[in-house]
Design a protein around this motif. Structure first.
Motif, PDB file in Angstrom:
ATOM      1  N   TYR A 243       0.850  -1.180   0.082  1.00  0.00           N
ATOM      2  CA  TYR A 243      -0.117  -0.137   0.051  1.00  0.00           C
ATOM      3  C   TYR A 243       0.822   1.314   0.126  1.00  0.00           C
ATOM      4  O   TYR A 243       0.478   2.147  -0.881  1.00  0.00           O
ATOM      5  CB  TYR A 243      -0.888   0.015   1.324  1.00  0.00           C
ATOM      6  CG  TYR A 243      -1.911   1.301   1.527  1.00  0.00           C
ATOM      7  CD1 TYR A 243      -3.024   1.317   0.871  1.00  0.00           C
ATOM      8  CD2 TYR A 243      -1.304   2.327   2.380  1.00  0.00           C
ATOM      9  CE1 TYR A 243      -3.871   2.473   1.005  1.00  0.00           C
ATOM     10  CE2 TYR A 243      -2.108   3.367   2.633  1.00  0.00           C
ATOM     11  CZ  TYR A 243      -3.133   3.471   1.729  1.00  0.00           C
ATOM     12  OH  TYR A 243      -4.230   4.755   2.060  1.00  0.00           O
ATOM     13  N   VAL A 244       1.954   1.234   0.864  1.00  0.00           N
ATOM     14  CA  VAL A 244       2.883   2.374   0.899  1.00  0.00           C
ATOM     15  C   VAL A 244       3.414   2.706  -0.342  1.00  0.00           C
ATOM     16  O   VAL A 244       3.478   3.758  -0.919  1.00  0.00           O
ATOM     17  CB  VAL A 244       3.737   2.316   2.085  1.00  0.00           C
ATOM     18  CG1 VAL A 244       4.811   3.304   2.108  1.00  0.00           C
ATOM     19  CG2 VAL A 244       2.821   2.260   3.538  1.00  0.00           C
ATOM     20  N   LEU A 245       4.109   1.738  -0.974  1.00  0.00           N
ATOM     21  CA  LEU A 245       4.933   1.513  -2.334  1.00  0.00           C
ATOM     22  C   LEU A 245       3.802   2.265  -3.418  1.00  0.00           C
ATOM     23  O   LEU A 245       4.244   3.058  -4.228  1.00  0.00           O
ATOM     24  CB  LEU A 245       5.285   0.294  -2.684  1.00  0.00           C
ATOM     25  CG  LEU A 245       6.499  -0.147  -2.019  1.00  0.00           C
ATOM     26  CD1 LEU A 245       6.743  -1.595  -2.293  1.00  0.00           C
ATOM     27  CD2 LEU A 245       7.887   0.797  -2.168  1.00  0.00           C
ATOM     28  N   GLN A 246       2.544   1.812  -3.530  1.00  0.00           N
ATOM     29  CA  GLN A 246       1.545   2.265  -4.483  1.00  0.00           C
ATOM     30  C   GLN A 246       1.243   3.586  -4.233  1.00  0.00           C
ATOM     31  O   GLN A 246       0.550   4.442  -5.108  1.00  0.00           O
ATOM     32  CB  GLN A 246       0.414   1.395  -4.555  1.00  0.00           C
ATOM     33  CG  GLN A 246       0.827  -0.100  -5.009  1.00  0.00           C
ATOM     34  CD  GLN A 246      -0.229  -1.030  -5.464  1.00  0.00           C
ATOM     35  OE1 GLN A 246      -0.043  -2.280  -5.378  1.00  0.00           O
ATOM     36  NE2 GLN A 246      -1.549  -0.578  -5.866  1.00  0.00           N
ATOM     37  N   LYS A 247       1.376   3.931  -3.007  1.00  0.00           N
ATOM     38  CA  LYS A 247       1.109   5.511  -2.749  1.00  0.00           C
ATOM     39  C   LYS A 247       2.548   6.442  -2.993  1.00  0.00           C
ATOM     40  O   LYS A 247       2.214   7.485  -2.962  1.00  0.00           O
ATOM     41  CB  LYS A 247       0.755   5.751  -1.134  1.00  0.00           C
ATOM     42  CG  LYS A 247      -0.452   5.283  -0.681  1.00  0.00           C
ATOM     43  CD  LYS A 247      -1.750   6.123  -1.478  1.00  0.00           C
ATOM     44  CE  LYS A 247      -3.007   5.668  -1.036  1.00  0.00           C
ATOM     45  NZ  LYS A 247      -4.145   6.355  -1.566  1.00  0.00           N
ATOM     46  N   GLY A 248       3.510   5.819  -3.543  1.00  0.00           N
ATOM     47  CA  GLY A 248       4.572   6.591  -3.938  1.00  0.00           C
ATOM     48  C   GLY A 248       5.417   6.646  -2.761  1.00  0.00           C
ATOM     49  O   GLY A 248       6.432   7.740  -2.995  1.00  0.00           O
TER      50      GLY A 248
ATOM     51  N   ALA B 218       9.134 -12.435   5.236  1.00  0.00           N
ATOM     52  CA  ALA B 218       7.931 -12.061   4.911  1.00  0.00           C
ATOM     53  C   ALA B 218       7.900 -10.764   4.376  1.00  0.00           C
ATOM     54  O   ALA B 218       7.112 -10.448   3.311  1.00  0.00           O
ATOM     55  CB  ALA B 218       6.975 -12.444   5.949  1.00  0.00           C
ATOM     56  N   ASN B 219       8.475  -9.866   4.962  1.00  0.00           N
ATOM     57  CA  ASN B 219       8.216  -8.486   4.491  1.00  0.00           C
ATOM     58  C   ASN B 219       9.062  -8.077   3.159  1.00  0.00           C
ATOM     59  O   ASN B 219       8.828  -7.118   2.707  1.00  0.00           O
ATOM     60  CB  ASN B 219       8.976  -7.652   5.570  1.00  0.00           C
ATOM     61  CG  ASN B 219       8.251  -7.336   6.792  1.00  0.00           C
ATOM     62  OD1 ASN B 219       6.893  -7.935   6.841  1.00  0.00           O
ATOM     63  ND2 ASN B 219       8.574  -6.816   7.971  1.00  0.00           N
ATOM     64  N   THR B 220       9.799  -9.068   2.688  1.00  0.00           N
ATOM     65  CA  THR B 220      10.336  -8.776   1.397  1.00  0.00           C
ATOM     66  C   THR B 220       9.558  -9.368   0.123  1.00  0.00           C
ATOM     67  O   THR B 220       9.783  -9.134  -1.129  1.00  0.00           O
ATOM     68  CB  THR B 220      11.593  -9.699   1.168  1.00  0.00           C
ATOM     69  OG1 THR B 220      11.241 -11.182   1.179  1.00  0.00           O
ATOM     70  CG2 THR B 220      12.644  -9.281   2.299  1.00  0.00           C
ATOM     71  N   GLN B 221       8.268  -9.950   0.540  1.00  0.00           N
ATOM     72  CA  GLN B 221       7.424 -10.524  -0.495  1.00  0.00           C
ATOM     73  C   GLN B 221       6.131  -9.465  -0.912  1.00  0.00           C
ATOM     74  O   GLN B 221       5.275  -9.501  -0.563  1.00  0.00           O
ATOM     75  CB  GLN B 221       6.761 -11.798   0.002  1.00  0.00           C
ATOM     76  CG  GLN B 221       7.780 -12.887   0.685  1.00  0.00           C
ATOM     77  CD  GLN B 221       8.850 -13.277  -0.261  1.00  0.00           C
ATOM     78  OE1 GLN B 221       8.469 -13.684  -1.523  1.00  0.00           O
ATOM     79  NE2 GLN B 221       9.860 -13.298  -0.018  1.00  0.00           N
ATOM     80  N   LEU B 222       6.849  -8.502  -1.943  1.00  0.00           N
ATOM     81  CA  LEU B 222       5.993  -7.739  -2.213  1.00  0.00           C
ATOM     82  C   LEU B 222       5.783  -7.372  -3.659  1.00  0.00           C
ATOM     83  O   LEU B 222       5.346  -6.443  -4.183  1.00  0.00           O
ATOM     84  CB  LEU B 222       6.704  -6.242  -1.695  1.00  0.00           C
ATOM     85  CG  LEU B 222       7.130  -6.093  -0.157  1.00  0.00           C
ATOM     86  CD1 LEU B 222       7.716  -4.808   0.190  1.00  0.00           C
ATOM     87  CD2 LEU B 222       5.784  -6.287   0.677  1.00  0.00           C
ATOM     88  N   ASP B 223       5.980  -8.480  -4.279  1.00  0.00           N
ATOM     89  CA  ASP B 223       6.137  -8.461  -5.991  1.00  0.00           C
ATOM     90  C   ASP B 223       4.422  -8.801  -6.275  1.00  0.00           C
ATOM     91  O   ASP B 223       4.150  -9.780  -6.968  1.00  0.00           O
ATOM     92  CB  ASP B 223       6.677  -9.502  -6.645  1.00  0.00           C
ATOM     93  CG  ASP B 223       8.276  -8.967  -6.203  1.00  0.00           C
ATOM     94  OD1 ASP B 223       8.597  -7.893  -6.677  1.00  0.00           O
ATOM     95  OD2 ASP B 223       9.257  -9.615  -5.947  1.00  0.00           O
ATOM     96  N   PHE B 224       3.703  -8.171  -5.953  1.00  0.00           N
ATOM     97  CA  PHE B 224       1.996  -8.072  -6.217  1.00  0.00           C
ATOM     98  C   PHE B 224       1.551  -6.718  -6.304  1.00  0.00           C
ATOM     99  O   PHE B 224       2.270  -5.804  -5.740  1.00  0.00           O
ATOM    100  CB  PHE B 224       1.280  -9.133  -5.288  1.00  0.00           C
ATOM    101  CG  PHE B 224       1.084  -8.435  -3.809  1.00  0.00           C
ATOM    102  CD1 PHE B 224      -0.121  -7.810  -3.754  1.00  0.00           C
ATOM    103  CD2 PHE B 224       2.091  -8.426  -2.900  1.00  0.00           C
ATOM    104  CE1 PHE B 224      -0.293  -7.273  -2.369  1.00  0.00           C
ATOM    105  CE2 PHE B 224       2.183  -7.982  -1.650  1.00  0.00           C
ATOM    106  CZ  PHE B 224       0.834  -7.486  -1.444  1.00  0.00           C
ATOM    107  N   THR B 225       0.483  -6.621  -6.890  1.00  0.00           N
ATOM    108  CA  THR B 225       0.034  -5.234  -7.126  1.00  0.00           C
ATOM    109  C   THR B 225      -1.802  -5.278  -6.488  1.00  0.00           C
ATOM    110  O   THR B 225      -2.354  -6.030  -6.741  1.00  0.00           O
ATOM    111  CB  THR B 225      -0.340  -4.757  -8.652  1.00  0.00           C
ATOM    112  OG1 THR B 225       1.066  -4.792  -9.120  1.00  0.00           O
ATOM    113  CG2 THR B 225      -0.898  -3.245  -8.517  1.00  0.00           C
ATOM    114  N   ILE B 226      -1.986  -4.300  -5.595  1.00  0.00           N
ATOM    115  CA  ILE B 226      -3.209  -4.252  -4.958  1.00  0.00           C
ATOM    116  C   ILE B 226      -4.171  -3.411  -6.103  1.00  0.00           C
ATOM    117  O   ILE B 226      -3.662  -2.450  -6.534  1.00  0.00           O
ATOM    118  CB  ILE B 226      -3.050  -3.360  -3.853  1.00  0.00           C
ATOM    119  CG1 ILE B 226      -2.378  -4.075  -2.738  1.00  0.00           C
ATOM    120  CG2 ILE B 226      -4.574  -3.247  -3.187  1.00  0.00           C
ATOM    121  CD1 ILE B 226      -1.961  -3.251  -1.377  1.00  0.00           C
TER     122      ILE B 226
END
Length: 280
Positions: free
Chosen positions: A229-234, A249-257
């Motif tokens: 969410y934070v990344l998609q907010k820029g 677990a906190n490295t597994q961010l390769d998806f899109t909300i």
């Protein structure tokens, strides 16, 4: 894993990995050393610490012992919130340089616009003086970028109006349901990169049923949704963890909300009862 090393670009052209590993509340010694060492093994290349965290020594040692070239790790530290004179700023900076023992600091921030024991106080004049020191650290090339943390609109605008070199980043508390929109908008309008500390609301967000429902949709955990969410907010998230499992677990961010789910998350309020909001 690639998401950890993708970068944002600061206003001066310096590249900064778009996810950082936070070390707030991790004690100096074995705990901080092991957490940072594990984060580096898991692929993090951006480590965030502060003079006030009391763990710079162990953070620096873990980075030196990692075997990773220094120029491949981005390190942020912070000037103590109570250092509001030129002399205090110089002394604290030299202490951080010595404790980290890394040759230089990639980014150095004023930790807060007011001392912690005078939360929300008006120190605009003192911050102008301290910022001159920050500009000096930058010009010395011992620091590659300078910025601020916890500054509200009042304190941001005053500093922007009185500086020679503008801050390059603002770090503030930010998580689903608490997004400090006015402070973020002020920083972005002035060209700063915004970093989000406590993106999991120091763990309180993990118990939120509405965020869990979104996480279930993507077959991930609440933490991953919070960071994505934070990344998609820029913005640049700074998650903290100490267990290897949570760090991984906190490295597994390769998806899109999806946009629809982002709107659901945007509408949430009071998502982390018990969290102390850094709001003034």
């Amino acid at each position: 894993m690639a998401v950890l090393t993708e970068t944002y670009t600061l206003p001066n052209g310096v590249k900064i990995p778009q996810v950082g590993f936070g070390t707030w509340q991790i004690p100096n010694g074995e705990a901080a050393y092991n957490a940072v060492a594990e984060a580096l093994r898991q692929g993090y290349r951006h480590i965030d610490t502060a003079h006030g965290y009391g763990n710079e020594e162990s953070v620096g040692k873990a980075i030196r012992d990692s075997g990773i070239p220094r120029d491949q790790i981005f390190v942020t530290s912070k000037l103590p919130a109570g250092a509001k004179t030129a002399e205090a700023a110089q002394e604290a900076f030299e202490e951080s340089m010595s404790r980290l023992n890394l040759g230089y600091i990639d980014m150095y921030l004023i930790h807060a616009p007011w001392p912690w024991d005078d939360f929300g106080g008006d120190y605009r004049e003192q911050n102008r003086v301290v910022w001159q020191q920050m500009e000096g650290f930058y010009k010395s090339k011992k620091v590659h970028a300078i910025g601020i943390s916890n500054f509200n609109v009042r304190d941001q605008e005053d500093l922007y109006a009185h500086c020679t070199i503008k801050p390059m980043a603002l770090q503030l508390q930010y998580y689903i349901g608490f997004t400090e929109d006015d402070n973020v908008q002020c920083a972005k309008a002035n060209g700063l990169l915004v970093e989000a500390f406590s993106p999991l609301a120091t763990g309180f967000l993990l118990n939120n049923a509405a965020v869990q429902a979104v996480a279930d949709h993507y077959h991930v955990g609440v933490a991953q949704v919070a960071l994505r969410y934070v990344l998609q907010k820029g913005l640049l998230p700074l998650p903290k963890a100490v267990s290897p499992a949570h760090i991984e677990a906190n490295t597994q961010l390769d998806f899109t909300i999806s946009e629809a789910d982002m709107q659901v998350l945007d509408a949430l309020e009071d998502t982390a009862p018990g969290e102390d909001n850094n709001r003034y």
